[in-house]
Design an enzyme around this catalytic site. Sequence first.
Site, PDB file in Angstrom:
ATOM      1  N   LYS A  48       0.813  -1.227   0.000  1.00  0.00           N
ATOM      2  CA  LYS A  48       0.000   0.000   0.000  1.00  0.00           C
ATOM      3  C   LYS A  48       0.843   1.272   0.000  1.00  0.00           C
ATOM      4  CE  LYS A  48      -3.444  -0.775  -0.583  1.00  0.00           C
ATOM      5  NZ  LYS A  48      -3.961  -1.264  -1.911  1.00  0.00           N
ATOM      6  N   HIS A 108       6.917  -7.385  -2.278  1.00  0.00           N
ATOM      7  CA  HIS A 108       6.826  -6.696  -0.982  1.00  0.00           C
ATOM      8  C   HIS A 108       7.759  -7.366   0.035  1.00  0.00           C
ATOM      9  CE1 HIS A 108       3.438  -4.428  -2.379  1.00  0.00           C
ATOM     10  NE2 HIS A 108       2.578  -5.412  -2.329  1.00  0.00           N
ATOM     11  N   SER A 138      -4.498   2.671   4.661  1.00  0.00           N
ATOM     12  CA  SER A 138      -4.754   1.997   3.389  1.00  0.00           C
ATOM     13  C   SER A 138      -4.691   0.477   3.554  1.00  0.00           C
ATOM     14  CB  SER A 138      -3.737   2.463   2.343  1.00  0.00           C
ATOM     15  OG  SER A 138      -4.011   1.899   1.085  1.00  0.00           O
TER      16      SER A 138
END
Length: 293
Positions: A48, A108, A138
């Site tokens: 995010k 990620h 988020s």
Amino acid sequence: MELVQDTSRPPLVYVKGVPLVKYFAEGLGSLESFQAQPDDLLISTYPKAGTTWISHILDMIYQGGDLEKCNRAPIFIRVPFLEFCAPGVPSGMETLQDTPAPRLIKTHLPLALLPQTLLDQKVKVVYVARNAKDVAVSYYHFYRMAKVHPEPGTWDSFLEKFMAGEVSHGSWYQHVREWWELSRTHPVLYLFYEDMKENPKREILKVLEFLGRSLPEETVDHIVQHTSFKEMKKNPMSNYGTIPINLMDPNISPFMRKGITGDWKTTFTVTQNEHFNADYAEKMAGCDLTFRS
């Protein structure tokens, strides 16, 4: 993409001390066979932090600003998600097998879980970091709609888990710091979400310089226009609108929700903000990274 059975929101699984979505953790073994290519480009972010945005920008650069070519497939096919694994859909590794060079690859993963081949091959990395408070908000809404995650619980309880690094992909603090340190010894272009919002053209020019590429100014302006939040939100090739509702339910929260800076101020209470600030000061002590809200 076919519908799959409800993913049932399984608990996170820890790998080398890092909590991960259960399916991602189970698929990590396949990364052992991953071989980086010298012309690969790795897009690394904490979840995010503008991952899809920078992915779309880079694909547009690679396609010379040709929007039609960029709409050839959804963003997760054009830019495979290295550790992605979920029931009934191709994994990131499977998608990569069909990806022609030069490849854009998204991750990620913290450094502890990153395939060593990416570092050994000195693969270039574009890293995007975002204000922790906006990331937390988020991520909370993403947890709500992306059913591969456990139930997020209340916002207050999720914030505590975020601060403790007990969310998928682990600690935001560790992630931004270790990639920042890596940028001193590895070819990493370290960008900030807030800078991209402030002046996207300036940041795209930084990316071009990092890649050793050039494009006509009108093409750069075209990329700025078509990678805006407004344009990406309505584009099914960039808004994850083709993902089965069993995996991600946009009726709960859209994948592309607001895309602004400082939205945390509408969610954090005064007490939460004070608590977060104290935690942030402790965990980022001695680091020269500076974030704007």
